[in-house]
Structure formats: C-alpha cells, structure tokens
Write a protein that holds these residues in place. Sequence first.
Motif, short mmCIF file in Angstrom:
data_model
loop_
_atom_site.label_atom_id
_atom_site.label_comp_id
_atom_site.label_asym_id
_atom_site.label_seq_id
_atom_site.Cartn_x
_atom_site.Cartn_y
_atom_site.Cartn_z
N GLY A 1 0.81 -1.21 0.00
CA GLY A 1 0.00 0.00 0.00
C GLY A 1 0.84 1.26 0.00
N SER A 2 1.93 1.24 0.75
CA SER A 2 2.85 2.37 0.77
C SER A 2 3.45 2.60 -0.61
CB SER A 2 3.95 2.13 1.81
OG SER A 2 4.86 3.19 1.83
N ASN A 3 3.79 1.50 -1.29
CA ASN A 3 4.33 1.61 -2.65
C ASN A 3 3.29 2.14 -3.64
OD1 ASN A 3 6.89 0.74 -1.94
ND2 ASN A 3 6.44 -1.40 -2.39
N ILE A 4 2.05 1.71 -3.49
CA ILE A 4 0.97 2.21 -4.36
C ILE A 4 0.82 3.72 -4.15
CG2 ILE A 4 -1.54 2.22 -4.69
CD1 ILE A 4 -1.45 -0.84 -4.13
N ALA A 5 0.81 4.15 -2.88
CA ALA A 5 0.68 5.58 -2.59
C ALA A 5 1.85 6.36 -3.21
CB ALA A 5 0.62 5.82 -1.09
N SER A 6 3.06 5.83 -3.11
CA SER A 6 4.23 6.49 -3.72
C SER A 6 4.05 6.67 -5.22
CB SER A 6 5.50 5.67 -3.48
OG SER A 6 5.88 5.72 -2.16
N LYS A 7 3.60 5.61 -5.86
CA LYS A 7 3.40 5.66 -7.31
C LYS A 7 2.32 6.67 -7.68
CE LYS A 7 1.35 2.47 -9.76
NZ LYS A 7 0.98 1.17 -10.32
N GLN A 8 1.24 6.68 -6.90
CA GLN A 8 0.16 7.61 -7.20
C GLN A 8 0.58 9.05 -6.92
OE1 GLN A 8 -3.73 6.37 -5.85
NE2 GLN A 8 -3.58 4.47 -7.00
N ILE A 9 1.43 9.26 -5.93
CA ILE A 9 1.97 10.59 -5.66
C ILE A 9 2.76 11.08 -6.87
CG2 ILE A 9 3.70 11.85 -4.29
CD1 ILE A 9 2.71 10.14 -1.85
N GLU A 10 3.57 10.21 -7.45
CA GLU A 10 4.36 10.58 -8.62
C GLU A 10 3.46 10.97 -9.80
OE1 GLU A 10 7.51 7.97 -9.93
OE2 GLU A 10 7.92 7.37 -7.85
N VAL A 11 2.43 10.16 -10.04
CA VAL A 11 1.52 10.44 -11.16
C VAL A 11 0.82 11.78 -10.96
CG1 VAL A 11 -0.62 9.67 -12.29
CG2 VAL A 11 1.15 8.00 -11.73
N LEU A 12 0.25 11.98 -9.78
CA LEU A 12 -0.50 13.21 -9.51
C LEU A 12 0.41 14.44 -9.49
CD1 LEU A 12 -2.78 11.70 -6.75
CD2 LEU A 12 -3.56 12.50 -8.99
N SER A 13 1.58 14.30 -8.91
CA SER A 13 2.54 15.42 -8.87
C SER A 13 2.94 15.85 -10.26
CB SER A 13 3.79 15.03 -8.08
OG SER A 13 3.49 14.82 -6.73
N GLY A 14 3.04 14.88 -11.17
CA GLY A 14 3.41 15.19 -12.55
C GLY A 14 2.45 16.18 -13.19
N PHE A 15 1.16 16.04 -12.92
CA PHE A 15 0.18 16.97 -13.48
C PHE A 15 0.35 18.37 -12.92
CE2 PHE A 15 -1.99 13.08 -14.74
CZ PHE A 15 -2.40 13.41 -16.01
N LEU A 16 0.68 18.46 -11.64
CA LEU A 16 0.91 19.79 -11.06
C LEU A 16 2.18 20.42 -11.62
CD1 LEU A 16 -0.07 19.34 -7.30
CD2 LEU A 16 -1.40 20.38 -9.13
N HIS A 17 3.23 19.62 -11.72
CA HIS A 17 4.50 20.15 -12.24
C HIS A 17 4.38 20.62 -13.69
CE1 HIS A 17 6.55 19.21 -8.58
NE2 HIS A 17 6.38 17.90 -8.71
N GLU A 18 3.55 19.91 -14.48
CA GLU A 18 3.33 20.33 -15.87
C GLU A 18 2.73 21.74 -15.94
OE1 GLU A 18 0.75 17.51 -17.75
OE2 GLU A 18 2.26 15.92 -17.71
#
Length: 156
Positions: free
Chosen positions: A37-54
């Motif tokens: 679950g911690s790894n899933i959250a990490s991956k989802q953080i990366e995906v969502l952060s990418g949209f903000l950084h764009e």
Amino acid sequence: MTSIFLSLLTNVFSKVLLTGYAQVAKVEEVRKYMFKGSNIASKQIEVLSGFLHESDLSAPPTWDSEVTESTVAPFSDKLMMYHSRVLAQAGIANYGGAMSMSLRHDLIPMYTKLTTELGKFGDKALTLMIENRWFEEPPRAPNRTALSKQGVDHIQ
C-alpha cells in the motif's frame, strides 16, 4: 487542480501511515500488504505530482521523514487493516469526486486507473480480514423468496 492536490494529500498521508503500519504489524501478510500500500501511494503521488509540475505548480511535501523507527504496534493488526481499507475508500471517493468535477477530459483515464488500483488494494484488505477472522459478515437484505417459501411450508 484542487482535486489533484487533495488526492495528493490523501496519498501523502496514506503513504506514511501504511509505512508505519508495515513496521509494526505482527502478521507477516499484514506487513507485506501495508508495504504494498505504501508503494501504491508512492506511485500515485508521482503520477498526480506530474500533473501539477506540468502546470508549474508545486506538489505538497511528503512526510516520509516523520515515520519513526518504532516497531511497537500502537494498534492491533485488525484495526490497522480496517484503517487501510478506509484509506482506500477515501482515495476512491476523492478520485470519483475529481472525475465528476473535472473539466479536463484527459484526466479521466488517469483517475480511472488510480481508482482501479485502489479498489484492488481495498479488496485485498477484505480478503485478509476475512482470512484472519477480523471481519464479520455484513448485514444483508432479507431473502424474501426464501422467507415466502418458509411461510407457505408452515401453512400446509
């Protein structure tokens, strides 16, 4: 963007909570589940952060350094599993709300994928809880057909 930020906050919180739970769980399967679950959250953080950084927006900070080195469980594995299920449900609710409010149709497939991943994670929690006898059968609607047949048998 507000929905993405809210979803990020939920994942940041989930990641540290599940990391801590993975350190202290007594049952090996529960530890593995929490780590996943911690790894899933990490991956989802990366995906969502990418949209903000764009969009040249900053993502919320992670709280990874706030997890202590403790291996003493403050809660039972049963309660920690329940918490993990609630976190998955909260994430799904966030994504569902985000999809319904989003004017950007390009985000819908991303939310759908993240929701599916959380759904599978939450289902695994229920399986583990049932296997360990930490989850009772939820209330069900009465089976009217069976009840009506019982009534007919009594009358004869």
